[in-house]
Motif scaffolding. Structure first.
Motif, PDB file in Angstrom:
ATOM      1  N   UNK A   1       0.200  -0.848   0.148  1.00 48.07           N
ATOM      2  CA  UNK A   1      -0.529   0.078   0.066  1.00 48.07           C
ATOM      3  C   UNK A   1       0.613   0.947  -0.078  1.00 48.07           C
ATOM      4  N   UNK A   2       2.000   0.764  -0.179  1.00 48.09           N
ATOM      5  CA  UNK A   2       2.738   2.299  -0.432  1.00 48.09           C
ATOM      6  C   UNK A   2       2.919   3.022  -1.104  1.00 48.09           C
ATOM      7  N   UNK A   3       2.319   2.999  -2.424  1.00 48.59           N
ATOM      8  CA  UNK A   3       1.981   3.338  -3.897  1.00 48.59           C
ATOM      9  C   UNK A   3       1.348   2.877  -4.262  1.00 48.59           C
ATOM     10  N   UNK A   4       0.679   4.458  -5.408  1.00 49.83           N
ATOM     11  CA  UNK A   4      -0.360   4.198  -6.024  1.00 49.83           C
ATOM     12  C   UNK A   4      -0.095   4.452  -7.270  1.00 49.83           C
ATOM     13  N   UNK A   5      -0.065   2.980  -8.012  1.00 46.47           N
ATOM     14  CA  UNK A   5       0.677   2.373  -9.106  1.00 46.47           C
ATOM     15  C   UNK A   5      -0.805   2.220 -10.444  1.00 46.47           C
ATOM     16  N   UNK A   6      -0.044   3.220 -11.552  1.00 43.75           N
ATOM     17  CA  UNK A   6      -0.555   3.034 -12.874  1.00 43.75           C
ATOM     18  C   UNK A   6       0.634   2.740 -13.607  1.00 43.75           C
ATOM     19  N   UNK A   7       0.420   1.459 -15.009  1.00 45.47           N
ATOM     20  CA  UNK A   7       1.499   1.095 -15.595  1.00 45.47           C
ATOM     21  C   UNK A   7       0.786   1.601 -17.360  1.00 45.47           C
ATOM     22  N   UNK A   8       1.702   1.954 -17.769  1.00 46.60           N
ATOM     23  CA  UNK A   8       0.858   2.114 -19.449  1.00 46.60           C
ATOM     24  C   UNK A   8       1.826   0.918 -20.436  1.00 46.60           C
ATOM     25  N   UNK A   9       1.426   0.966 -21.379  1.00 43.32           N
ATOM     26  CA  UNK A   9       1.548   1.132 -22.426  1.00 43.32           C
ATOM     27  C   UNK A   9       1.980   1.238 -23.512  1.00 43.32           C
ATOM     28  N   UNK A  10       3.288   1.485 -24.010  1.00 40.78           N
ATOM     29  CA  UNK A  10       3.961   2.575 -24.863  1.00 40.78           C
ATOM     30  C   UNK A  10       3.334   1.850 -26.170  1.00 40.78           C
ATOM     31  N   UNK A  11       3.626   3.107 -27.230  1.00 41.91           N
ATOM     32  CA  UNK A  11       2.893   3.034 -28.364  1.00 41.91           C
ATOM     33  C   UNK A  11       3.538   1.228 -28.923  1.00 41.91           C
ATOM     34  N   UNK A  12       2.558   1.040 -29.715  1.00 43.47           N
ATOM     35  CA  UNK A  12       2.266  -0.306 -30.858  1.00 43.47           C
ATOM     36  C   UNK A  12       2.792  -1.001 -29.674  1.00 43.47           C
ATOM     37  N   UNK A  13       2.623  -1.160 -28.235  1.00 45.98           N
ATOM     38  CA  UNK A  13       2.919  -2.217 -27.502  1.00 45.98           C
ATOM     39  C   UNK A  13       1.158  -2.099 -26.840  1.00 45.98           C
ATOM     40  N   UNK A  14       1.301  -3.560 -26.692  1.00 50.50           N
ATOM     41  CA  UNK A  14       0.104  -4.357 -25.562  1.00 50.50           C
ATOM     42  C   UNK A  14      -1.137  -3.252 -26.307  1.00 50.50           C
ATOM     43  N   UNK A  15      -1.898  -2.922 -25.536  1.00 53.13           N
ATOM     44  CA  UNK A  15      -3.361  -2.380 -26.206  1.00 53.13           C
ATOM     45  C   UNK A  15      -2.913  -1.367 -27.088  1.00 53.13           C
ATOM     46  N   UNK A  16      -1.691  -0.686 -26.668  1.00 56.39           N
ATOM     47  CA  UNK A  16      -1.863   0.886 -27.557  1.00 56.39           C
ATOM     48  C   UNK A  16      -0.949   0.738 -29.460  1.00 56.39           C
TER      49      UNK A  16
END
Length: 289
Positions: A46-61
């Motif tokens: 619970x130390x960090x409020x976390x988001x993670x991105x998919x860079x362009x051309x990766x994952x859902x981006x």
């Protein structure tokens, strides 16, 4: 999963990884995606409020074929995520692996004061000429073009990656996360890489073409460059990156390789937490290492 606009007309996917506390943006390596951070994130508690991105051309981006994949765009993706989430400047912890670490540096250089601190695992910010000498240069791009793009099922893909380098070192849950989010389903039941081999190849080509190293002196926030123990590749120039950062430090985990965040997520989560505890505004609950 919000899709957020970039300054050059694309959209990137940003994934909510939960938690409370200081906001943190998790940035993946070339060819990977946001979900590979799930095992490490689970050890952040619970130390960090976390988001993670998919860079362009990766994952859902997803991007149209032929889209520019220079790494200035990866830095822009970081800023687009921060803006779209309305995260407060100067409070965010950037956590990056490989390309993701370079993108964080590029974002901070483009917009000074964005981050409270940067935790960078073997960032690709090579001194001039170092990438071709230490990491094989375009051999990475050439190898990406030879990647198998389709499998009969995710189970077949998982068996393939578990049995050969480089992802055979990944912890089982990290490898499962990679396969789960790293493929898209076709109507005939087969699965195909979300990051097309040609896009991965062009992304690798950009690794030695940006100028983040030349501007490391502009990164004023505390930064730690974390590296494994290999004598080649990004680990070879990690000490020089740390030395050029005005408030940089070097942390070595000699038994890990370049895929350390997938290989040892619990160990490196502890590293992230130790670093975050040194930043202004950190609150360390009892019992946290």
């Amino acid at each position: 999963m919000p899709m957020l606009p970039t300054s050059d007309g694309l959209e990137i996917a940003v994934h909510d990884h939960g938690g409370v506390g200081r906001p943190a943006l998790l940035c993946h390596a070339t060819g990977l995606h946001a979900a590979v951070w799930e095992p490490l994130g689970a050890h952040l508690g619970d130390r960090l409020r976390r988001w993670a991105l998919d860079f362009r051309a990766h994952g859902a981006s997803t991007v149209p074929p032929g889209t520019d994949l220079g790494w200035a765009g990866m830095g822009d993706d970081v800023l687009a995520a921060l803006d779209g989430l309305a995260l407060p400047p100067g409070a965010v912890l950037g956590v990056g692996h490989s390309m993701g670490g370079a993108a964080l540096l590029l974002a901070e250089q483009a917009r000074p004061g964005t981050f409270a601190g940067l935790w960078l695992y073997e960032p690709i910010a090579p001194p001039p000429g170092a990438l071709s000498a230490a990491a094989g240069g375009n051999r990475l791009a050439e190898g990406a073009l030879r990647r198998r793009a389709s499998f009969p099922s995710r189970e077949a893909a998982l068996a393939n990656y578990a049995g050969k380098p480089p992802l055979d070192v990944a912890r089982a849950d990290a490898l499962h996360a990679y396969v789960r989010h790293g493929f898209v389903d076709a109507d005939d039941g087969t699965v195909h890489l979300a990051c097309r081999p040609e896009d991965e190849s062009r992304t690798f080509e950009g690794g030695g073409l940006h100028h983040a190293f030349d501007r490391l002196g502009e990164v004023a926030c505390p930064s730690v460059v974390v590296t494994g123990g290999e004598a080649f590749g990004p680990a070879a120039f990690a000490p020089e990156i740390a030395a050029c950062l005005p408030r940089g430090a070097l942390e070595v985990h000699p038994h890990l390789g370049h895929f350390g965040p997938l290989e040892a997520p619990a160990e490196l989560a502890s590293s992230v937490l130790r670093f975050e505890a040194t930043l202004p505004g950190a609150v360390t609950p009892p019992g946290v290492p």
